[in-house]
Design a protein around this motif. Structure first.
Motif, PDB file in Angstrom:
ATOM      1  N   ASN A  76       0.980  -1.085   0.079  1.00  0.00           N
ATOM      2  CA  ASN A  76       0.016  -0.021  -0.042  1.00  0.00           C
ATOM      3  C   ASN A  76       0.757   1.034  -0.082  1.00  0.00           C
ATOM      4  OD1 ASN A  76       0.598   0.624   2.995  1.00  0.00           O
ATOM      5  ND2 ASN A  76      -0.286  -1.430   3.113  1.00  0.00           N
ATOM      6  N   ILE A  77       0.236   2.438   0.047  1.00  0.00           N
ATOM      7  CA  ILE A  77       0.759   3.594   0.002  1.00  0.00           C
ATOM      8  C   ILE A  77       2.134   3.911   1.104  1.00  0.00           C
ATOM      9  CG2 ILE A  77      -0.756   4.793   1.360  1.00  0.00           C
ATOM     10  CD1 ILE A  77      -0.597   7.221  -0.805  1.00  0.00           C
ATOM     11  N   LEU A  78       1.834   3.161   2.246  1.00  0.00           N
ATOM     12  CA  LEU A  78       2.532   3.306   3.373  1.00  0.00           C
ATOM     13  C   LEU A  78       3.812   2.136   3.470  1.00  0.00           C
ATOM     14  CD1 LEU A  78       0.328   4.176   6.294  1.00  0.00           C
ATOM     15  CD2 LEU A  78       1.642   5.753   4.725  1.00  0.00           C
ATOM     16  N   ASP A  79       3.544   0.699   2.658  1.00  0.00           N
ATOM     17  CA  ASP A  79       4.288  -0.254   2.925  1.00  0.00           C
ATOM     18  C   ASP A  79       4.682  -0.601   1.589  1.00  0.00           C
ATOM     19  OD1 ASP A  79       5.424  -2.660   3.307  1.00  0.00           O
ATOM     20  OD2 ASP A  79       3.184  -3.662   3.848  1.00  0.00           O
ATOM     21  N   LEU A 133      -1.508  15.552   2.830  1.00  0.00           N
ATOM     22  CA  LEU A 133      -1.358  15.231   1.504  1.00  0.00           C
ATOM     23  C   LEU A 133      -2.573  15.042   0.817  1.00  0.00           C
ATOM     24  CD1 LEU A 133       0.879  14.629  -0.691  1.00  0.00           C
ATOM     25  CD2 LEU A 133       0.627  12.108  -0.074  1.00  0.00           C
ATOM     26  N   SER A 134      -3.542  14.291   1.328  1.00  0.00           N
ATOM     27  CA  SER A 134      -4.800  14.283   0.922  1.00  0.00           C
ATOM     28  C   SER A 134      -5.371  15.467   0.296  1.00  0.00           C
ATOM     29  CB  SER A 134      -5.846  13.326   1.604  1.00  0.00           C
ATOM     30  OG  SER A 134      -6.772  13.397   1.333  1.00  0.00           O
ATOM     31  N   ARG A 135      -5.433  16.589   1.472  1.00  0.00           N
ATOM     32  CA  ARG A 135      -5.998  17.772   1.044  1.00  0.00           C
ATOM     33  C   ARG A 135      -5.146  18.461   0.130  1.00  0.00           C
ATOM     34  NH1 ARG A 135      -5.973  17.713   6.916  1.00  0.00           N
ATOM     35  NH2 ARG A 135      -4.178  19.151   6.833  1.00  0.00           N
ATOM     36  N   ASP A 136      -3.935  18.259   0.256  1.00  0.00           N
ATOM     37  CA  ASP A 136      -3.113  19.126  -0.835  1.00  0.00           C
ATOM     38  C   ASP A 136      -3.490  18.734  -2.222  1.00  0.00           C
ATOM     39  OD1 ASP A 136      -2.071  20.564   1.120  1.00  0.00           O
ATOM     40  OD2 ASP A 136      -0.085  19.448   1.298  1.00  0.00           O
ATOM     41  N   LEU A 137      -3.669  17.545  -2.455  1.00  0.00           N
ATOM     42  CA  LEU A 137      -3.820  16.887  -3.862  1.00  0.00           C
ATOM     43  C   LEU A 137      -5.231  17.003  -4.065  1.00  0.00           C
ATOM     44  CD1 LEU A 137      -1.465  13.733  -3.761  1.00  0.00           C
ATOM     45  CD2 LEU A 137      -1.037  15.921  -4.676  1.00  0.00           C
ATOM     46  N   LYS A 138      -6.151  17.083  -3.321  1.00  0.00           N
ATOM     47  CA  LYS A 138      -7.782  17.337  -3.530  1.00  0.00           C
ATOM     48  C   LYS A 138      -8.208  15.776  -4.006  1.00  0.00           C
ATOM     49  CE  LYS A 138      -7.877  22.091  -4.572  1.00  0.00           C
ATOM     50  NZ  LYS A 138      -6.690  22.417  -3.949  1.00  0.00           N
ATOM     51  N   ARG A 147      -5.118   4.893  -6.216  1.00  0.00           N
ATOM     52  CA  ARG A 147      -4.583   5.278  -7.427  1.00  0.00           C
ATOM     53  C   ARG A 147      -2.913   5.213  -7.601  1.00  0.00           C
ATOM     54  NH1 ARG A 147      -5.743   5.224 -12.217  1.00  0.00           N
ATOM     55  NH2 ARG A 147      -4.356   6.779 -12.784  1.00  0.00           N
ATOM     56  N   TYR A 148      -2.226   5.212  -5.948  1.00  0.00           N
ATOM     57  CA  TYR A 148      -1.048   4.980  -5.989  1.00  0.00           C
ATOM     58  C   TYR A 148      -0.509   3.568  -6.583  1.00  0.00           C
ATOM     59  CZ  TYR A 148       3.578   4.237  -4.035  1.00  0.00           C
ATOM     60  OH  TYR A 148       4.886   4.023  -3.853  1.00  0.00           O
ATOM     61  N   VAL A 187       4.845  10.940  -3.079  1.00  0.00           N
ATOM     62  CA  VAL A 187       4.436  10.070  -2.113  1.00  0.00           C
ATOM     63  C   VAL A 187       5.327   8.878  -1.556  1.00  0.00           C
ATOM     64  CG1 VAL A 187       2.818   7.889  -1.534  1.00  0.00           C
ATOM     65  CG2 VAL A 187       1.922  10.052  -2.730  1.00  0.00           C
ATOM     66  N   LYS A 188       6.188   8.626  -2.527  1.00  0.00           N
ATOM     67  CA  LYS A 188       7.505   7.837  -2.305  1.00  0.00           C
ATOM     68  C   LYS A 188       8.311   8.438  -1.255  1.00  0.00           C
ATOM     69  CE  LYS A 188       7.570   4.391  -5.890  1.00  0.00           C
ATOM     70  NZ  LYS A 188       8.591   3.916  -6.840  1.00  0.00           N
ATOM     71  N   LYS A 189       8.778   9.709  -1.551  1.00  0.00           N
ATOM     72  CA  LYS A 189       9.537  10.493  -0.844  1.00  0.00           C
ATOM     73  C   LYS A 189       8.971  10.886   0.462  1.00  0.00           C
ATOM     74  CE  LYS A 189      12.299  14.692  -1.023  1.00  0.00           C
ATOM     75  NZ  LYS A 189      12.811  15.673  -1.907  1.00  0.00           N
ATOM     76  N   LEU A 190       7.818  11.374   0.528  1.00  0.00           N
ATOM     77  CA  LEU A 190       7.037  11.685   1.891  1.00  0.00           C
ATOM     78  C   LEU A 190       6.991  10.440   2.749  1.00  0.00           C
ATOM     79  CD1 LEU A 190       5.571  13.899   3.287  1.00  0.00           C
ATOM     80  CD2 LEU A 190       3.460  13.282   2.121  1.00  0.00           C
ATOM     81  N   PHE A 191       6.802   9.185   2.344  1.00  0.00           N
ATOM     82  CA  PHE A 191       6.532   7.927   3.279  1.00  0.00           C
ATOM     83  C   PHE A 191       7.661   7.125   2.989  1.00  0.00           C
ATOM     84  CE2 PHE A 191       2.229   9.706   2.432  1.00  0.00           C
ATOM     85  CZ  PHE A 191       1.770  10.059   3.893  1.00  0.00           C
ATOM     86  N   ASN A 192       8.980   7.528   3.039  1.00  0.00           N
ATOM     87  CA  ASN A 192      10.075   6.801   2.956  1.00  0.00           C
ATOM     88  C   ASN A 192      10.372   6.062   4.195  1.00  0.00           C
ATOM     89  OD1 ASN A 192      12.470   5.500   1.657  1.00  0.00           O
ATOM     90  ND2 ASN A 192      13.704   7.246   2.238  1.00  0.00           N
ATOM     91  N   ASN A 193      10.689   4.643   4.185  1.00  0.00           N
ATOM     92  CA  ASN A 193      11.149   4.251   5.387  1.00  0.00           C
ATOM     93  C   ASN A 193      10.159   4.272   6.641  1.00  0.00           C
ATOM     94  OD1 ASN A 193      13.681   3.164   4.325  1.00  0.00           O
ATOM     95  ND2 ASN A 193      14.453   5.287   4.687  1.00  0.00           N
ATOM     96  N   VAL A 194       8.811   3.950   6.533  1.00  0.00           N
ATOM     97  CA  VAL A 194       7.850   3.863   7.420  1.00  0.00           C
ATOM     98  C   VAL A 194       8.047   2.621   8.468  1.00  0.00           C
ATOM     99  CG1 VAL A 194       5.635   3.868   7.945  1.00  0.00           C
ATOM    100  CG2 VAL A 194       5.984   4.970   6.028  1.00  0.00           C
ATOM    101  N   ASP A 195       8.080   2.991   9.656  1.00  0.00           N
ATOM    102  CA  ASP A 195       8.417   2.038  10.619  1.00  0.00           C
ATOM    103  C   ASP A 195       7.522   0.796  10.465  1.00  0.00           C
ATOM    104  OD1 ASP A 195       8.564   0.491  13.278  1.00  0.00           O
ATOM    105  OD2 ASP A 195       8.845   2.380  14.257  1.00  0.00           O
ATOM    106  N   GLU A 196       8.086  -0.448  10.590  1.00  0.00           N
ATOM    107  CA  GLU A 196       7.474  -1.724  10.304  1.00  0.00           C
ATOM    108  C   GLU A 196       6.345  -1.854  11.217  1.00  0.00           C
ATOM    109  OE1 GLU A 196       8.123  -6.494   9.492  1.00  0.00           O
ATOM    110  OE2 GLU A 196       9.753  -5.168   9.994  1.00  0.00           O
ATOM    111  N   ARG A 197       6.387  -1.400  12.557  1.00  0.00           N
ATOM    112  CA  ARG A 197       5.405  -1.357  13.463  1.00  0.00           C
ATOM    113  C   ARG A 197       4.220  -0.856  12.931  1.00  0.00           C
ATOM    114  NH1 ARG A 197       5.573   1.494  19.219  1.00  0.00           N
ATOM    115  NH2 ARG A 197       6.128   3.048  18.071  1.00  0.00           N
ATOM    116  N   VAL A 198       4.250   0.223  12.027  1.00  0.00           N
ATOM    117  CA  VAL A 198       2.887   0.814  11.566  1.00  0.00           C
ATOM    118  C   VAL A 198       2.391   0.065  10.361  1.00  0.00           C
ATOM    119  CG1 VAL A 198       2.345   2.852  10.175  1.00  0.00           C
ATOM    120  CG2 VAL A 198       3.779   3.206  12.105  1.00  0.00           C
ATOM    121  N   VAL A 199       3.430  -0.642   9.460  1.00  0.00           N
ATOM    122  CA  VAL A 199       2.916  -1.191   8.129  1.00  0.00           C
ATOM    123  C   VAL A 199       2.501  -2.612   8.459  1.00  0.00           C
ATOM    124  CG1 VAL A 199       3.899   0.350   6.879  1.00  0.00           C
ATOM    125  CG2 VAL A 199       5.165  -1.602   7.395  1.00  0.00           C
ATOM    126  N   ASN A 200       3.149  -3.420   9.440  1.00  0.00           N
ATOM    127  CA  ASN A 200       2.854  -4.586   9.529  1.00  0.00           C
ATOM    128  C   ASN A 200       1.747  -5.025  10.828  1.00  0.00           C
ATOM    129  OD1 ASN A 200       2.925  -7.761   9.915  1.00  0.00           O
ATOM    130  ND2 ASN A 200       5.142  -7.727  10.053  1.00  0.00           N
TER     131      ASN A 200
END
Length: 206
Positions: A76-79, A133-138, A147-148, A187-200
């Motif tokens: 997904n967008i974070l993982d 980000l969602s607000r910025d991109l409308k 879409r990602y 998106v990739k740059k903004l959510f780079n290296n998200v903690d695995e505790r979040v995505v798993n």
């Protein structure tokens, strides 16, 4: 017996694919499981064999296993663990099918920030960033997530669970929203290296 019952219930002579539900079952592949499943293929009852995995390591193992045609995995967008491990490139090389699940990270990506339970407090900064980000991109977070995946993984099939026809229509609408590759890179740059505790989800507190 389970396969025959499924064929009878659905009213078909064969099914497109059968997936092992747990990645641990790969350890049984050379202990008789492979023969059982390929006997089903030989009989014409199934066309493809696959496995649902949770880790990049098991995805790579499955893709390198002769006789496995498809792999289902969470992305997904974070993982981006599977992307960074080269799983999608390997699937292309092996000409095997990828099915993506958990595009909404079990609903976390869509959750109202105020409804995030206290024991999950560590995800709030990520969700706040995603909402900004969602607000910025409308785009809604749902549209953004869909879409990602469509932009980044055009060859993959996406598995989405729904409860109502309305949800199906909303997902189709989100899938068809325009979203160019430059935004995907942002998106990739903004959510780079998200903690695995979040995505798993396996690591989430009970």
């Amino acid at each position: 017996n389970a396969l025959n019952e499924s064929l009878e219930r659905v009213g078909v002579s064969y099914i497109y694919g059968m997936m092992l539900h747990r990645e641990e079952m790969l350890s049984l592949w050379d202990k008789g499981l492979s023969k059982i499943l390929h006997d089903f293929v030989a009989s014409g009852k199934i066309k493809n064999i696959g496995v649902s995995v949770y880790s990049p390591e098991k995805a790579i193992q499955a893709l390198n296993t002769v006789g496995i045609d498809m792999v289902q995995l969470p992305t997904n967008i974070l993982d981006r663990r599977f992307e960074e491990a080269g799983v999608f490139q390997l699937a292309d090389k092996k000409r095997k099918k990828i099915y993506i699940r958990s595009v909404f990270l079990q609903g976390l990506i869509l959750m109202d920030i105020n409804e995030i339970p206290e024991k999950m407090f560590f995800v709030k900064p990520i969700i706040e960033k995603l909402e900004s980000l969602s607000r910025d991109l409308k785009l809604s977070r749902q549209e953004l997530a869909l879409r990602y995946i469509k932009t980044e993984r055009p060859q993959a099939k996406v598995v989405i669970g729904v409860d109502t026809p309305k949800q199906i229509k909303e997902n189709i609408k989100g899938w068809n929203k325009q979203f160019n590759s430059s935004l995907a890179q942002k998106v990739k740059k903004l959510f780079n290296n998200v903690d695995e505790r979040v995505v798993n989800p396996v690591l989430w507190p009970n």
